[in-house]
Each structure stands twice: as structure tokens, then as C-alpha cells.
Enzyme design. Sequence first.
Site, PDB file in Angstrom:
ATOM      1  N   ASN A  75     -12.745   7.255   0.196  1.00  8.01           N
ATOM      2  CA  ASN A  75     -12.023   7.311   1.474  1.00  8.01           C
ATOM      3  C   ASN A  75     -11.840   8.717   2.032  1.00  8.01           C
ATOM      4  O   ASN A  75     -11.361   8.868   3.153  1.00  8.01           O
ATOM      5  CB  ASN A  75     -10.673   6.602   1.342  1.00  8.01           C
ATOM      6  CG  ASN A  75     -10.841   5.108   1.091  1.00  8.01           C
ATOM      7  OD1 ASN A  75     -11.949   4.576   1.234  1.00  8.01           O
ATOM      8  ND2 ASN A  75      -9.784   4.445   0.704  1.00  8.01           N
ATOM      9  N   LEU A  96      -7.568  -0.496   7.195  1.00  6.67           N
ATOM     10  CA  LEU A  96      -8.731  -1.302   6.788  1.00  6.67           C
ATOM     11  C   LEU A  96      -8.548  -2.772   7.158  1.00  6.67           C
ATOM     12  O   LEU A  96      -9.463  -3.580   6.942  1.00  6.67           O
ATOM     13  CB  LEU A  96      -8.980  -1.141   5.280  1.00  6.67           C
ATOM     14  CG  LEU A  96      -9.330   0.299   4.863  1.00  6.67           C
ATOM     15  CD1 LEU A  96      -9.390   0.432   3.336  1.00  6.67           C
ATOM     16  CD2 LEU A  96     -10.657   0.724   5.483  1.00  6.67           C
ATOM     17  N   TYR A  99       9.591   1.987   0.002  1.00  4.41           N
ATOM     18  CA  TYR A  99       8.484   1.775  -0.943  1.00  4.41           C
ATOM     19  C   TYR A  99       8.939   1.956  -2.397  1.00  4.41           C
ATOM     20  O   TYR A  99       8.228   1.566  -3.318  1.00  4.41           O
ATOM     21  CB  TYR A  99       7.300   2.717  -0.665  1.00  4.41           C
ATOM     22  CG  TYR A  99       6.670   2.602   0.717  1.00  4.41           C
ATOM     23  CD1 TYR A  99       6.915   1.514   1.544  1.00  4.41           C
ATOM     24  CD2 TYR A  99       5.822   3.600   1.190  1.00  4.41           C
ATOM     25  CE1 TYR A  99       6.358   1.431   2.803  1.00  4.41           C
ATOM     26  CE2 TYR A  99       5.241   3.517   2.449  1.00  4.41           C
ATOM     27  CZ  TYR A  99       5.525   2.435   3.260  1.00  4.41           C
ATOM     28  OH  TYR A  99       4.962   2.361   4.505  1.00  4.41           O
ATOM     29  N   SER A 125      -5.308   3.613  -1.799  1.00  6.29           N
ATOM     30  CA  SER A 125      -6.067   3.133  -2.942  1.00  6.29           C
ATOM     31  C   SER A 125      -5.395   3.697  -4.162  1.00  6.29           C
ATOM     32  O   SER A 125      -4.807   4.788  -4.113  1.00  6.29           O
ATOM     33  CB  SER A 125      -7.535   3.579  -2.873  1.00  6.29           C
ATOM     34  OG  SER A 125      -8.227   3.061  -3.993  1.00  6.29           O
ATOM     35  N   ILE A 173      -4.213   6.671   7.216  1.00  2.00           N
ATOM     36  CA  ILE A 173      -3.561   6.817   5.910  1.00  2.00           C
ATOM     37  C   ILE A 173      -3.915   5.665   4.973  1.00  2.00           C
ATOM     38  O   ILE A 173      -3.045   4.885   4.569  1.00  2.00           O
ATOM     39  CB  ILE A 173      -2.028   6.935   6.087  1.00  2.00           C
ATOM     40  CG1 ILE A 173      -1.504   5.856   7.073  1.00  2.00           C
ATOM     41  CG2 ILE A 173      -1.651   8.333   6.556  1.00  2.00           C
ATOM     42  CD1 ILE A 173       0.015   5.738   7.111  1.00  2.00           C
TER      43      ILE A 173
END
Length: 273
Positions: free
Chosen positions: A240, A190, A50, A231, A228
Site C-alpha cells: 500500500n 478500499l 479505536y 493493513s 489512510i
Amino acid sequence: MPTDRLRLNDGHMIPTLGLGIWQVPADRTADTVATALGLGYRLVDGAAIYGNEAGLGEGLRQSGLPRDEVFVTTKVWNDDQGHDSTLRAVEGSLARLGLDRLDLCLIHWPVPARDRYLDTWRALIRLRDEGRVRSIGVSNFMASHLERLVGETGVVPVLNQIEMNPRLQQTSLRALHDRMGIVSQSWTPLGQGRSFTAAPVLAVAARTGKSPAQVILRWHLQLGASVIPRSTRADGLAENVRLFDFDLTDGEMAAMAALDEGARCGPDPATFA
Ligand code: NAD
């Protein structure tokens, strides 16, 4: 409460809810992590690939929270698989994070075409035994990979982080996890918003006054999974974590089950390299 926890098969605890930081820009990661920790998140899900592990560590320090109150996960990337390369990769992650110990380290993908995940796993077992990593697990492992890993090494991963959302419910893999004592953790929980307007989701939202995202995240928790969501917005982060003051009924859980299409958002672990 956002600090609900699950027990791992090595005796350690993991918060059920965490912040995912894939695609969080490196220069916004520290602020995002510190904001999330201020809102009550106690788990951050990172990965070497990442490119924002330094920001994760910085956000943890900015939060002012004691190290032991925050659960930090990172992952060994595909190119680093193999015994010695994994040892080096984890030391690199620790250096970027500015930490001397990880709470959880995962093999990011099985990459069966390269067939190095057994050696990678043996390196993680060694790092666990040396205290550099407290718990070790996997991500995107399918049943055959899990069975081979445990059959060859005798060490059961504490957790398998897998794509899971209403359109990909992973029922048989979760049942295997339950039999093996492995926690299921949902990535892309999501599902790119594709179920936000599904009738069972909207029905719970209407009854409870919750958003479709909250309904779906609550559904994961009621299935027994850790979740997990990502946002970068303070209001999204706050939304959340408000998952612990309502429930889906048994009937609503059954209606959600009918949304399963076996449809992935991400790559197929059998072929992803
Ligand atoms: P996600 O399901 O968390 O969705 C993120 C998207 O949903 C973002 O666009 C965000 O703005 C939006 N969103 C967040 N909260 C919302 C809300 N309340 N209402 C409406 N929209 C909202 O997707 P993700 O980031 O792909 O997955 C979560 C985490 O899982 C990642 O950040 C990463 O840590 C992990 N992950 C792991 C793997 C793996 O291979 N192990 C793969 C992908 C992701």
C-alpha cells in the site's frame, strides 16, 4: 515516494498517505505502527474509540523516528462532544499516546441529533490556540454541518475525513471542500474490496502490473485526497505504499468515475449517533 504531502489551510503539511488503525487489536498496534513507519509511512490515523492509542504512541517510540517526522491524528468520540468534555477527552488521548501535542484532532462524527459539534469545535479551537493540537478538523461532516460550523465560528477545518471509495466518490462534497480550502481524506478507501474486480480497476492493474488495491489507492491520490488504508500484514503495508511510481491516465480516471453508485459501506452521518 510515500512522503508526498499536502498543504493544510493553516500552513502545516500532511502526508498524503497514512496508516489507519481502526480494528487493529490493541496488543498488535505498536508492532503494526512501527512496521509501517519502517516502510515509509509518516501519518497514523487513530481515534479514542479505536481503543489502541497507547499502542500508536508505543509504535512511534519503537520506530526511533523523531517526533516531528510522524503526523499523528486522533479523534474526539461522540460521547465526549461538548466544550469541557472535549478538553478532557483530548487530554486523555494525549496521555494514552504519551505525547504532549497532536498533529491533528478531528471531531469523529457530527452527531446532529445531539447538536454539540459547535461547542466541541470551540474547544478544539482553544486547544489549538494553547498548542496542544497543531491542526483541527472534522470527520463525516456533510455540507450543511460544514457551512454551519464555519458560519458560526469563522474557523475552517483543515480537513474532512469522509468515507470515500470507487462506489462512493463524494463528488459534490469534494467540490465544496475545494471551494472552502479543506483537504479531503478518504476512510475505507478500499471499499471492502467491492471494486477489486471492476473492469476499469482490472484494466489499470493489467496495464501497470499493480494490484487492484494499489490502483484504487492511486486513484484517491490523483483525485487530490489523502488516503489512510489499514493493513496489519507486513506485505499488505508494503504493497500500500508502492503508489508513487505509476499513474492512471485521464481516460482511466474517467472510467473509474463511472463506478460511482453513491453506495456507503458505513453509517449515514445525517443519522449516526
Ligand atoms: P480499508 O479500506 O483500509 O480496508 C481495510 C481492509 O482491506 C482490511 O481487511 C485489510 O486487510 C484489507 N487490505 C488492506 N490492504 C489490502 C491490499 N493491498 N489488498 C487487499 N486487501 C487489503 O478500510 P478501513 O480500515 O475501514 O479504513 C481505513 C482507515 O480509515 C481506518 O483504519 C480508520 O483509521 C479510518 N476510518 C475512519 C472512519 C471515520 O468515521 N472517520 C471510519 C472508518 C475508518
